[in-house]
Structures are given as C-alpha cells and as structure tokens.
Motif scaffolding. Structure first.
Motif, PDB file in Angstrom:
ATOM      1  N   UNK A   1       0.850  -1.195   0.000  1.00 18.30           N
ATOM      2  CA  UNK A   1       0.000   0.000   0.000  1.00 18.30           C
ATOM      3  C   UNK A   1       0.883   1.242   0.000  1.00 18.30           C
ATOM      4  N   UNK A   2       1.944   1.189   0.778  1.00 18.96           N
ATOM      5  CA  UNK A   2       2.896   2.298   0.819  1.00 18.96           C
ATOM      6  C   UNK A   2       3.562   2.496  -0.541  1.00 18.96           C
ATOM      7  N   UNK A   3       3.907   1.392  -1.199  1.00 20.41           N
ATOM      8  CA  UNK A   3       4.477   1.468  -2.545  1.00 20.41           C
ATOM      9  C   UNK A   3       3.488   2.093  -3.526  1.00 20.41           C
TER      10      UNK A   3
ATOM     11  N   UNK B   1       2.130   6.646  -6.792  1.00 18.58           N
ATOM     12  CA  UNK B   1       1.066   7.512  -7.302  1.00 18.58           C
ATOM     13  C   UNK B   1       1.375   8.980  -7.041  1.00 18.58           C
ATOM     14  N   UNK B   2       1.941   9.278  -5.872  1.00 22.55           N
ATOM     15  CA  UNK B   2       2.301  10.664  -5.566  1.00 22.55           C
ATOM     16  C   UNK B   2       3.389  11.196  -6.492  1.00 22.55           C
TER      17      UNK B   2
ATOM     18  N   UNK C   1      -1.755   4.508 -19.878  1.00 21.78           N
ATOM     19  CA  UNK C   1      -0.721   3.777 -19.144  1.00 21.78           C
ATOM     20  C   UNK C   1      -0.765   4.120 -17.657  1.00 21.78           C
ATOM     21  N   UNK C   2      -1.029   5.376 -17.339  1.00 24.53           N
ATOM     22  CA  UNK C   2      -1.136   5.787 -15.941  1.00 24.53           C
ATOM     23  C   UNK C   2      -2.331   5.125 -15.272  1.00 24.53           C
ATOM     24  N   UNK C   3      -3.450   5.057 -15.963  1.00 27.72           N
ATOM     25  CA  UNK C   3      -4.630   4.391 -15.407  1.00 27.72           C
ATOM     26  C   UNK C   3      -4.386   2.901 -15.217  1.00 27.72           C
TER      27      UNK C   3
ATOM     28  N   UNK D   1      -3.212  -1.867 -11.687  1.00 26.59           N
ATOM     29  CA  UNK D   1      -2.332  -2.976 -11.324  1.00 26.59           C
ATOM     30  C   UNK D   1      -1.738  -2.779  -9.931  1.00 26.59           C
ATOM     31  N   UNK D   2      -1.394  -1.538  -9.574  1.00 29.59           N
ATOM     32  CA  UNK D   2      -0.872  -1.305  -8.232  1.00 29.59           C
ATOM     33  C   UNK D   2      -1.958  -1.471  -7.167  1.00 29.59           C
ATOM     34  N   UNK D   3      -3.196  -1.193  -7.524  1.00 29.30           N
ATOM     35  CA  UNK D   3      -4.297  -1.436  -6.590  1.00 29.30           C
ATOM     36  C   UNK D   3      -4.457  -2.934  -6.337  1.00 29.30           C
ATOM     37  N   UNK D   4      -4.327  -3.741  -7.392  1.00 30.61           N
ATOM     38  CA  UNK D   4      -4.393  -5.199  -7.222  1.00 30.61           C
ATOM     39  C   UNK D   4      -3.241  -5.687  -6.357  1.00 30.61           C
TER      40      UNK D   4
END
Length: 151
Positions: A19-21, A26-27, A51-53, A58-61
């Motif tokens: 989650x931190x990653x 994202x920031x 690509x950003x979306x 993928x990072x949410x998964x």
C-alpha cells in the motif's frame, strides 16, 4: 546500556508495504503525468494517460495482496528466478566486458586487461557468485510439500 527503541507503534497505524508502494508511486507519477500531458501531442498524451490508469489498476491489485500470507513454498520459483538472473547477468556482463576489451584494447594481454578493468570484472563475478549462492541456498532448503489425502 540498552540502546533499543522502546516505543512500539500500534499495529493499525502501520501501513502495508505494498500500500505504501502504491501511494508513493502515485504521488510521484500523477503530477508528472499531469505536466507531461499538457506538453505532449494529443495522441501520445492519451496513451500516457491510459498507461497511468493501467498502473493505478495494477498497483491497486498488488496493494490488496497480504504479504504475510505468502508461503515459503510459493516463493520458491521467485527465488530460483532471482538466482538465475543474478548468475546470468553476471556471466553476460563478463562476456560483454571481455568483448569490449578485446575489440577496443587488443594491445592489452589478459593480465593487463584485468589490471586496468578489475572493478567491473570483480563486480560482474561477484554478481554471478551471489546468484550461485542464492541457487545453492535454494537447493539445500528443505521443501515440505503438502500431500493431498485421498478419500
């Protein structure tokens, strides 16, 4: 004298590493994408936004994965892959270093080549040795497979 920190943060205030990653990436990514989309051509800007979306999804998964629930047996292929990657990359870099030295410095013999380029040589060899250690450790690790009981 005891130098250890006695303060322990409550478990609910600590964030999961993935989650931190996700949040850190994202920031960094979102303001960059916002700035780039204004200066890039529209077609390229749209692709960058897609690509950003996709990165967000993928990072949410990944953030939903509980790292503590990953078993040692599930990490076995990943550790072998890392060991093979280190070993292969070290061997490839030694090969490229030798190719570089033989094509651009043919006047040097082997001892002079190693004398002048020993830093990259030692780095590449140590990378390969680290990979072999990872593979050796993985080979000696006891594997307890869960046997399915037949009814």
């Amino acid at each position: 004298m005891d130098f250890e920190d006695k303060t322990i943060a409550p478990a609910h205030t600590l964030s999961k590493p993935l989650v931190l990653l996700r949040d850190t990436e994202a920031l960094l990514r979102r303001p960059t994408v916002a700035r780039l989309t204004t200066i890039l051509p529209s077609k390229l800007s749209d692709r960058l936004q897609v690509a950003s979306n996709l990165a967000d999804e993928s990072l949410q998964e990944l953030a939903e994965i509980n790292v503590e629930q990953i078993s040692d047996l599930e990490l076995h292929p990943a550790r072998i892959f890392v060991g093979l990657s280190f070993t292969g990359f070290g061997a490839l870099m030694v090969l490229l270093l030798l190719l570089y030295l033989n094509t651009l410095h043919p006047e040097l013999n082997t001892v002079e080549q190693i004398h002048q380029y020993w830093y990259p040589y030692v780095f590449c060899v140590n990378l390969g040795v680290a990979g072999m250690f990872i593979l050796g450790r993985e080979a000696m690790r006891p594997h307890i497979k869960k046997h399915k009981i037949k009814p």
